[in-house]
Scaffold this motif. Structure first.
Motif, PDB file in Angstrom:
ATOM      1  N   CYS A  59       0.786  -1.240   0.000  1.00  0.00           N
ATOM      2  CA  CYS A  59       0.000   0.000   0.000  1.00  0.00           C
ATOM      3  C   CYS A  59       0.816   1.288   0.000  1.00  0.00           C
ATOM      4  O   CYS A  59       0.339   2.316  -0.456  1.00  0.00           O
ATOM      5  CB  CYS A  59      -0.964   0.009   1.182  1.00  0.00           C
ATOM      6  SG  CYS A  59      -0.150   0.251   2.774  1.00  0.00           S
ATOM      7  N   ALA A  61       1.698   3.101   2.628  1.00  0.00           N
ATOM      8  CA  ALA A  61       1.416   3.992   3.766  1.00  0.00           C
ATOM      9  C   ALA A  61       2.612   4.129   4.698  1.00  0.00           C
ATOM     10  O   ALA A  61       2.739   5.133   5.393  1.00  0.00           O
ATOM     11  CB  ALA A  61       0.199   3.486   4.548  1.00  0.00           C
ATOM     12  N   ALA A 111      -4.810  15.379  -0.036  1.00  0.00           N
ATOM     13  CA  ALA A 111      -5.191  14.388   0.971  1.00  0.00           C
ATOM     14  C   ALA A 111      -6.679  14.548   1.240  1.00  0.00           C
ATOM     15  O   ALA A 111      -7.176  15.659   1.318  1.00  0.00           O
ATOM     16  CB  ALA A 111      -4.426  14.631   2.257  1.00  0.00           C
ATOM     17  N   CYS A 116      -3.068   7.850   3.822  1.00  0.00           N
ATOM     18  CA  CYS A 116      -1.967   7.522   2.913  1.00  0.00           C
ATOM     19  C   CYS A 116      -1.017   8.691   2.698  1.00  0.00           C
ATOM     20  O   CYS A 116       0.065   8.517   2.141  1.00  0.00           O
ATOM     21  CB  CYS A 116      -2.511   7.059   1.568  1.00  0.00           C
ATOM     22  SG  CYS A 116      -3.200   8.404   0.539  1.00  0.00           S
ATOM     23  N   THR A 117      -1.405   9.868   3.124  1.00  0.00           N
ATOM     24  CA  THR A 117      -0.672  11.090   2.790  1.00  0.00           C
ATOM     25  C   THR A 117       0.803  11.064   3.169  1.00  0.00           C
ATOM     26  O   THR A 117       1.647  11.413   2.336  1.00  0.00           O
ATOM     27  CB  THR A 117      -1.375  12.319   3.387  1.00  0.00           C
ATOM     28  OG1 THR A 117      -2.741  12.309   2.964  1.00  0.00           O
ATOM     29  CG2 THR A 117      -0.717  13.606   2.942  1.00  0.00           C
ATOM     30  N   GLN A 120       2.518   8.914   0.641  1.00  0.00           N
ATOM     31  CA  GLN A 120       2.494   9.551  -0.680  1.00  0.00           C
ATOM     32  C   GLN A 120       3.545  10.658  -0.755  1.00  0.00           C
ATOM     33  O   GLN A 120       4.283  10.771  -1.735  1.00  0.00           O
ATOM     34  CB  GLN A 120       1.104  10.157  -0.962  1.00  0.00           C
ATOM     35  CG  GLN A 120      -0.032   9.180  -1.049  1.00  0.00           C
ATOM     36  CD  GLN A 120      -0.154   8.492  -2.402  1.00  0.00           C
ATOM     37  OE1 GLN A 120       0.614   8.735  -3.317  1.00  0.00           O
ATOM     38  NE2 GLN A 120      -1.129   7.615  -2.509  1.00  0.00           N
ATOM     39  N   ASN A 146       1.787   3.377  -4.132  1.00  0.00           N
ATOM     40  CA  ASN A 146       1.135   4.035  -3.003  1.00  0.00           C
ATOM     41  C   ASN A 146      -0.357   4.138  -3.294  1.00  0.00           C
ATOM     42  O   ASN A 146      -0.766   4.849  -4.205  1.00  0.00           O
ATOM     43  CB  ASN A 146       1.737   5.423  -2.773  1.00  0.00           C
ATOM     44  CG  ASN A 146       3.148   5.339  -2.254  1.00  0.00           C
ATOM     45  OD1 ASN A 146       4.069   5.007  -2.992  1.00  0.00           O
ATOM     46  ND2 ASN A 146       3.320   5.605  -0.981  1.00  0.00           N
ATOM     47  N   CYS A 148      -4.193   5.162  -2.646  1.00  0.00           N
ATOM     48  CA  CYS A 148      -5.072   6.151  -2.014  1.00  0.00           C
ATOM     49  C   CYS A 148      -6.496   5.634  -2.176  1.00  0.00           C
ATOM     50  O   CYS A 148      -7.040   5.628  -3.279  1.00  0.00           O
ATOM     51  CB  CYS A 148      -4.924   7.525  -2.673  1.00  0.00           C
ATOM     52  SG  CYS A 148      -6.117   8.734  -2.046  1.00  0.00           S
ATOM     53  N   ARG A 149      -7.087   5.199  -1.098  1.00  0.00           N
ATOM     54  CA  ARG A 149      -8.436   4.637  -1.173  1.00  0.00           C
ATOM     55  C   ARG A 149      -9.496   5.696  -1.452  1.00  0.00           C
ATOM     56  O   ARG A 149     -10.598   5.401  -1.867  1.00  0.00           O
ATOM     57  CB  ARG A 149      -8.732   3.870   0.111  1.00  0.00           C
ATOM     58  CG  ARG A 149      -7.931   2.584   0.188  1.00  0.00           C
ATOM     59  CD  ARG A 149      -8.122   1.862   1.504  1.00  0.00           C
ATOM     60  NE  ARG A 149      -7.345   0.635   1.533  1.00  0.00           N
ATOM     61  CZ  ARG A 149      -6.082   0.552   1.914  1.00  0.00           C
ATOM     62  NH1 ARG A 149      -5.459   1.637   2.307  1.00  0.00           N
ATOM     63  NH2 ARG A 149      -5.458  -0.603   1.910  1.00  0.00           N
ATOM     64  N   CYS A 150      -9.153   6.956  -1.207  1.00  0.00           N
ATOM     65  CA  CYS A 150     -10.107   8.045  -1.470  1.00  0.00           C
ATOM     66  C   CYS A 150     -10.070   8.502  -2.933  1.00  0.00           C
ATOM     67  O   CYS A 150     -10.935   9.258  -3.358  1.00  0.00           O
ATOM     68  CB  CYS A 150      -9.811   9.247  -0.571  1.00  0.00           C
ATOM     69  SG  CYS A 150      -9.914   8.875   1.186  1.00  0.00           S
ATOM     70  N   TYR A 153      -5.778  10.879  -6.496  1.00  0.00           N
ATOM     71  CA  TYR A 153      -4.627  10.834  -7.396  1.00  0.00           C
ATOM     72  C   TYR A 153      -4.427  12.096  -8.233  1.00  0.00           C
ATOM     73  O   TYR A 153      -3.297  12.578  -8.338  1.00  0.00           O
ATOM     74  CB  TYR A 153      -4.675   9.601  -8.295  1.00  0.00           C
ATOM     75  CG  TYR A 153      -4.615   8.305  -7.535  1.00  0.00           C
ATOM     76  CD1 TYR A 153      -3.467   7.942  -6.829  1.00  0.00           C
ATOM     77  CD2 TYR A 153      -5.695   7.442  -7.509  1.00  0.00           C
ATOM     78  CE1 TYR A 153      -3.403   6.756  -6.116  1.00  0.00           C
ATOM     79  CE2 TYR A 153      -5.648   6.246  -6.799  1.00  0.00           C
ATOM     80  CZ  TYR A 153      -4.495   5.908  -6.106  1.00  0.00           C
ATOM     81  OH  TYR A 153      -4.437   4.739  -5.405  1.00  0.00           O
ATOM     82  N   ILE A 156      -2.966  14.679  -5.984  1.00  0.00           N
ATOM     83  CA  ILE A 156      -1.616  14.284  -5.577  1.00  0.00           C
ATOM     84  C   ILE A 156      -0.631  14.622  -6.687  1.00  0.00           C
ATOM     85  O   ILE A 156       0.416  15.235  -6.443  1.00  0.00           O
ATOM     86  CB  ILE A 156      -1.572  12.782  -5.209  1.00  0.00           C
ATOM     87  CG1 ILE A 156      -2.359  12.532  -3.919  1.00  0.00           C
ATOM     88  CG2 ILE A 156      -0.133  12.283  -5.085  1.00  0.00           C
ATOM     89  CD1 ILE A 156      -2.639  11.070  -3.608  1.00  0.00           C
TER      90      ILE A 156
END
Length: 172
Positions: A59, A61, A111, A116-117, A120, A146, A148-150, A153, A156
């Motif tokens: 992941c 994180a 974020a 994950c920030t 990332q 990396n 990001c479930r939210c 991208y 980011i």
């Protein structure tokens, strides 16, 4: 059946000496040989910005930099950092000032939930140290490890591009 007590377990652990630089400060001590870099920074040093998630290098994180290279600290044994320089998310801030990458993430809402920030940002920092003018495609490829479930991208990538521009301006 014999019951093993915690104190007996601790007696059986193998300890190793460790000397490294963490966020610009020297650290020396003895640690259990099986302690991961993630456990070391979070539990031993109290640097909790690095997150525990998958514990299988999937992941991102837990990303930190070791000698400016991104590593998954969940599967990197702490003793492997012997004599090296480790940088965590906490080490990016200098004299109360956030790194341009952190500022760009804030400005561009890079974020959402924030879990994950740190990973990332640390992976992006490694990218910018290697390639100060990445393209959007290079950013996507570099940060592909990396998750990001939210789904932040696009923000980011925008943050990394913006930070790269700020760094270029500082060099002029």
């Amino acid at each position: 059946m014999e019951v093993m007590r915690v104190s007996d377990e601790l007696k059986s652990l193998q300890f190793v000496d460790l000397s490294l630089t963490i966020n610009g400060k020297s650290w020396e001590g003895s640690i259990p040989a099986e302690e991961t870099l993630l456990e070391f920074v979070r539990n031993r040093l109290g640097l909790t910005g690095t997150k525990r998630s998958c514990e299988s290098e999937v992941c991102g994180a837990c990303t930190v930099l070791v000698d400016n290279q991104a590593v998954s600290s969940c599967n990197y044994l702490a003793f492997e950092a012997e004599g090296r320089s480790v940088l965590t998310i906490e080490g990016l801030e200098v004299d109360g000032k956030l790194d341009p990458l952190q500022e760009a993430f804030i400005r561009n809402v890079g974020a959402q939930c924030g879990y994950c920030t740190p990973g990332q940002i640390m992976a992006a920092k490694a990218l910018l140290l290697e390639n100060s003018s990445p393209t959007r495609d290079e950013i996507a490829k570099w940060l592909s490890g990396n998750i990001c479930r939210c789904g932040a991208y696009p923000a980011i990538a925008k943050s990394v591009l913006e930070a790269a521009g700020i760094e270029q301006e500082r060099k002029v």
